[in-house]
Scaffold this motif. Structure first.
Motif, PDB file in Angstrom:
ATOM      1  N   GLU A  88       0.829  -1.216   0.000  1.00 38.52           N
ATOM      2  CA  GLU A  88       0.000   0.000   0.000  1.00 38.52           C
ATOM      3  C   GLU A  88       0.858   1.259   0.000  1.00 38.52           C
ATOM      4  OE1 GLU A  88      -3.132   0.132   2.934  1.00 38.52           O
ATOM      5  OE2 GLU A  88      -3.457  -2.028   2.743  1.00 38.52           O
ATOM      6  N   ILE A  89       1.897   1.273   0.799  1.00 42.13           N
ATOM      7  CA  ILE A  89       2.765   2.448   0.882  1.00 42.13           C
ATOM      8  C   ILE A  89       3.428   2.725  -0.463  1.00 42.13           C
ATOM      9  CG2 ILE A  89       4.913   3.345   1.880  1.00 42.13           C
ATOM     10  CD1 ILE A  89       4.113   1.832   4.476  1.00 42.13           C
ATOM     11  N   PHE A  90       3.966   1.672  -1.066  1.00 39.60           N
ATOM     12  CA  PHE A  90       4.696   1.836  -2.326  1.00 39.60           C
ATOM     13  C   PHE A  90       3.790   1.776  -3.555  1.00 39.60           C
ATOM     14  CE2 PHE A  90       8.121   0.905   0.575  1.00 39.60           C
ATOM     15  CZ  PHE A  90       9.176   1.646   0.077  1.00 39.60           C
ATOM     16  N   GLU A  91       2.494   1.526  -3.313  1.00 39.70           N
ATOM     17  CA  GLU A  91       1.504   1.439  -4.381  1.00 39.70           C
ATOM     18  C   GLU A  91       1.910   0.405  -5.435  1.00 39.70           C
ATOM     19  OE1 GLU A  91       0.842   5.442  -5.778  1.00 39.70           O
ATOM     20  OE2 GLU A  91      -0.157   6.003  -3.907  1.00 39.70           O
ATOM     21  N   SER A 142       2.323  -9.015  -3.734  1.00 37.37           N
ATOM     22  CA  SER A 142       2.890 -10.309  -4.130  1.00 37.37           C
ATOM     23  C   SER A 142       4.213 -10.136  -4.880  1.00 37.37           C
ATOM     24  CB  SER A 142       1.895 -11.099  -4.977  1.00 37.37           C
ATOM     25  OG  SER A 142       1.677 -10.467  -6.220  1.00 37.37           O
ATOM     26  N   SER A 143       4.525  -8.919  -5.307  1.00 34.29           N
ATOM     27  CA  SER A 143       5.796  -8.682  -6.004  1.00 34.29           C
ATOM     28  C   SER A 143       6.923  -8.330  -5.033  1.00 34.29           C
ATOM     29  CB  SER A 143       5.638  -7.559  -7.035  1.00 34.29           C
ATOM     30  OG  SER A 143       5.461  -6.312  -6.391  1.00 34.29           O
ATOM     31  N   ILE A 144       6.600  -8.187  -3.758  1.00 34.16           N
ATOM     32  CA  ILE A 144       7.580  -7.809  -2.742  1.00 34.16           C
ATOM     33  C   ILE A 144       8.245  -9.053  -2.168  1.00 34.16           C
ATOM     34  CG2 ILE A 144       7.851  -6.825  -0.427  1.00 34.16           C
ATOM     35  CD1 ILE A 144       5.554  -4.913  -1.099  1.00 34.16           C
ATOM     36  N   TYR A 150      13.646   1.108  -5.266  1.00 32.46           N
ATOM     37  CA  TYR A 150      12.363   1.141  -5.969  1.00 32.46           C
ATOM     38  C   TYR A 150      12.178   2.504  -6.632  1.00 32.46           C
ATOM     39  CZ  TYR A 150      10.278  -3.138  -3.947  1.00 32.46           C
ATOM     40  OH  TYR A 150       9.969  -4.414  -3.611  1.00 32.46           O
ATOM     41  N   GLU A 151      11.621   2.483  -7.794  1.00 35.79           N
ATOM     42  CA  GLU A 151      11.315   3.715  -8.523  1.00 35.79           C
ATOM     43  C   GLU A 151      10.428   4.642  -7.693  1.00 35.79           C
ATOM     44  OE1 GLU A 151       8.541   4.488 -12.331  1.00 35.79           O
ATOM     45  OE2 GLU A 151      10.158   3.051 -12.644  1.00 35.79           O
ATOM     46  N   GLU A 152       9.564   4.062  -6.877  1.00 34.49           N
ATOM     47  CA  GLU A 152       8.605   4.827  -6.081  1.00 34.49           C
ATOM     48  C   GLU A 152       9.232   5.523  -4.871  1.00 34.49           C
ATOM     49  OE1 GLU A 152       6.646   1.582  -8.272  1.00 34.49           O
ATOM     50  OE2 GLU A 152       8.302   1.596  -6.883  1.00 34.49           O
ATOM     51  N   TRP A 153      10.448   5.138  -4.478  1.00 31.66           N
ATOM     52  CA  TRP A 153      11.078   5.674  -3.269  1.00 31.66           C
ATOM     53  C   TRP A 153      11.366   7.169  -3.435  1.00 31.66           C
ATOM     54  CZ3 TRP A 153      11.394   4.580   1.603  1.00 31.66           C
ATOM     55  CH2 TRP A 153      12.366   5.145   2.413  1.00 31.66           C
ATOM     56  N   ASN A 154      10.804   7.971  -2.552  1.00 28.50           N
ATOM     57  CA  ASN A 154      11.049   9.408  -2.538  1.00 28.50           C
ATOM     58  C   ASN A 154      10.774   9.913  -1.115  1.00 28.50           C
ATOM     59  OD1 ASN A 154       8.207   9.925  -2.257  1.00 28.50           O
ATOM     60  ND2 ASN A 154       7.968   9.745  -4.475  1.00 28.50           N
ATOM     61  N   SER A 155      10.901  11.197  -0.909  1.00 32.74           N
ATOM     62  CA  SER A 155      10.746  11.739   0.445  1.00 32.74           C
ATOM     63  C   SER A 155       9.326  11.565   0.981  1.00 32.74           C
ATOM     64  CB  SER A 155      11.156  13.209   0.487  1.00 32.74           C
ATOM     65  OG  SER A 155      10.399  13.968  -0.411  1.00 32.74           O
ATOM     66  N   LEU A 156       8.332  11.630   0.115  1.00 40.36           N
ATOM     67  CA  LEU A 156       6.950  11.429   0.563  1.00 40.36           C
ATOM     68  C   LEU A 156       6.722   9.986   1.013  1.00 40.36           C
ATOM     69  CD1 LEU A 156       4.144  12.544   1.029  1.00 40.36           C
ATOM     70  CD2 LEU A 156       3.631  12.087  -1.361  1.00 40.36           C
ATOM     71  N   ILE A 157       7.245   9.041   0.255  1.00 35.33           N
ATOM     72  CA  ILE A 157       7.125   7.627   0.638  1.00 35.33           C
ATOM     73  C   ILE A 157       7.876   7.400   1.948  1.00 35.33           C
ATOM     74  CG2 ILE A 157       7.753   5.255   0.001  1.00 35.33           C
ATOM     75  CD1 ILE A 157       5.415   6.269  -1.635  1.00 35.33           C
TER      76      ILE A 157
END
Length: 71
Positions: free
Chosen positions: A10-13, A17-19, A28-35
């Motif tokens: 949910e956090i990384f959207e 099952s892929s984790i 991860y491409e999604e990793w940023n300061s908001l995440i």
């Protein structure tokens, strides 16, 4: 563990099952300061564990994070 993986999805959207626990979530491409802030807040709200910036500097994989929460 299932609850933890589901929350991370949910956090990384992403599909939980892929984790895998060995994944370095900072790559991860999604990793940023908001995440990062969301991760800190969700862990505190759900596990009552605070994560400092210094702690997060040493946590790289989901396994690291899981171990930190459960120490």
């Amino acid at each position: 563990m299932e609850k933890f993986i589901s929350m991370m999805g949910e956090i990384f959207e992403i599909d939980p099952s892929s984790i895998t626990l060995d994944d370095n979530f900072k790559h991860y491409e999604e990793w940023n300061s908001l995440i990062q802030l969301t991760l800190i807040a969700v862990v505190f709200d759900n596990f009552n564990v605070g994560i400092s910036k210094q702690d997060l500097d040493t946590i790289n994989t989901f396994q690291d994070l899981f171990n930190f929460i459960n120490k």
